[in-house]
Scaffold this active site. Structure first.
Site, PDB file in Angstrom:
ATOM      1  N   ASN A 183       0.816  -1.236   0.000  1.00  0.00           N
ATOM      2  CA  ASN A 183       0.000   0.000   0.000  1.00  0.00           C
ATOM      3  C   ASN A 183       0.844   1.280   0.000  1.00  0.00           C
ATOM      4  O   ASN A 183       0.312   2.370  -0.005  1.00  0.00           O
ATOM      5  CB  ASN A 183      -0.975   0.000   1.190  1.00  0.00           C
ATOM      6  CG  ASN A 183      -0.268   0.111   2.536  1.00  0.00           C
ATOM      7  OD1 ASN A 183       0.942  -0.068   2.633  1.00  0.00           O
ATOM      8  ND2 ASN A 183      -1.030   0.389   3.575  1.00  0.00           N
ATOM      9  N   LYS A 184       2.162   1.140  -0.011  1.00  0.00           N
ATOM     10  CA  LYS A 184       3.015   2.331   0.034  1.00  0.00           C
ATOM     11  C   LYS A 184       3.188   2.929  -1.369  1.00  0.00           C
ATOM     12  O   LYS A 184       2.769   2.329  -2.351  1.00  0.00           O
ATOM     13  CB  LYS A 184       4.381   1.987   0.621  1.00  0.00           C
ATOM     14  CG  LYS A 184       4.338   1.178   1.897  1.00  0.00           C
ATOM     15  CD  LYS A 184       4.242   2.017   3.154  1.00  0.00           C
ATOM     16  CE  LYS A 184       4.033   1.097   4.339  1.00  0.00           C
ATOM     17  NZ  LYS A 184       4.097   1.709   5.643  1.00  0.00           N
TER      18      LYS A 184
END
Ligand code: PLP
Length: 388
Positions: A183-184
């Site tokens: 999710n980064k």
């Protein structure tokens, strides 16, 4: 997950990622190789640091920095309660004492004045986090650390590619740590990286990630089975590093796409009095880890929780980023076992009770953003109707 679902996050992977990973597969060299070195150079250069040490997760990176700085039992590390748990967990991992301080209500980062008030002769580091990638106060933390002669550790896991007052995140402290979970801003599947200008610190971290091997036995002429210290296996594989190299080559493209989605949300929600939008200082250029709004002050935690549940029921990803760390069950137990009074942080607790993370990824369309916002508005309206 149905076809209609709008997930909370989604990695942006394409032909370049496939090509780089295939390159490694075909080379047969799956660990400790040229991709890792290249990835380390790319990330450290972007963070304005001389050294990069790739590791198997952001958490491992933070753990190694604390170990390499010699922080352990009896030492205090000042940090924020409003973060992903990893930033405080690592303080417990090395047996040190986490000292939490309340946050600034705008930036959502630790309040510098409260940090200064919490410094004692036992303070061995400030572990600062850019909450949701917002770099505000990083210069103030660095000044505090210099004044009190303690290291600043920057947990910049949410801030890759962000700058504050022209300075890249990762470069404010003795060391910075990035994370590459899917999710980064960029992902390696799992992974992390320590960045620093301190060559000795970097060398210690390289040794610790590789079972305590010295530089010679790791890559030079020495024996592979000579270990100089108690180490860990926190290495990153070449497959992960290949993914990282491809993602780094596309970083500017990815940041532009994230900015576009953030702008769509801001435009769409600007006139909505029920939600507070993220505050971005004009002195920072953001790379946007997530897009988190807050319900206005009159909404309760229960109402917020129902809004999130309602959105999920309508296949719109949504989450309560972040519950306060000092309120997690094992931290409550830790305070009890350490014979300490359980702290309370009014600002962090009220903020944490009203946040809503909205779906956020590069390929979100204007139509999808509109659908997310409509769903959010309907769920908030439902809460208003319940009350009256
Ligand atoms: C993502 C993140 C980390 C590291 O997470 P890993 O899953 O271990 O890579 C650490 N701190 C913060 C604040 C994060 O958001």
């Amino acid at each position: 997950m149905s076809d209609n679902e709008i997930p909370l996050s989604k990695p942006d992977l394409g032909p370049l990622e496939e090509q780089k990973v295939m390159e490694v597969l075909r080379s047969g060299r799956l660990s400790i190789g040229p991709m890792q070195e290249r990835f380390e150079q790319m990330v450290s250069a972007r963070a304005g640091c001389r050294e990069g040490v790739a590791v198997s997760s952001g958490t491992c990176g933070l753990h190694l920095v604390l170990l390499a700085l010699g922080i352990g039992p009896g030492d205090e590390v000042i940090t924020t309660p409003f973060s992903f748990v990893a930033s405080a967990n690592v303080i417990l991992h090395v047996g040190a004492t986490p000292v939490f301080v309340d946050i600034d209500p705008k930036s959502l980062n630790a309040d510098p004045a409260q940090i200064e008030a919490s410094i004692t002769p036992r303070t061995r580091a400030i572990l600062a986090v850019e909450a949701f990638g917002n770099p505000t106060h990083m210069d103030a933390y660095a000044q505090l650390a210099a004044k009190h002669e303690i290291p600043l550790i920057e947990d910049c896991c949410e801030a890759l590619g962000t700058t504050y007052k022209g300075r890249p995140c990762g470069s404010f402290g003795r060391a910075g740590v990035f994370g590459f979970y899917p999710n980064k801003q960029i992902t390696t599947g799992e992974g992390g990286m320590i960045v620093t200008d301190d060559e000795r610190l970097a060398a210690r971290c390289r040794s610790l990630r590789n079972q305590g091997r010295g530089a010679m036995s790791a890559g030079g002429q020495g024996s592979w089975l000579k270990h100089e210290r108690l180490g860990y296996n926190y290495r990153m594989s070449e497959l992960q590093a290949a993914l990282g190299v491809a993602q780094m080559e596309r970083l500017d493209e990815l940041i532009t796409a994230r900015q576009r989605v953030a702008n769509m949300y801001v435009t769409r929600l600007a006139a909505n009095g029920d939600v507070i939008l993220p505050t971005v200082s004009p002195e920072s250029s953001m790379s946007w880890f997530v897009f988190v709004v807050r319900l206005a002050a009159e909404y309760s935690r229960e109402e917020r929780d129902r809004v999130i549940q309602g959105m999920r029921n309508h296949e719109v990803g949504s989450a309560d980023y972040f519950p306060c760390i000092h309120e997690q069950s094992y931290f409550i137990e830790w305070f009890e076992q350490a014979g300490r009074t359980r702290p309370s942080f009014p600002i962090a607790e009220t903020v944490a009770g009203r946040t809503i993370a909205l779906p956020f990824y590069t390929t979100l369309t204007e139509r999808e953003v509109d659908l997310v916002c409509q769903t959010l508005e309907v769920m908030i309206q439902r809460e208003n109707l319940r009350r009256s």
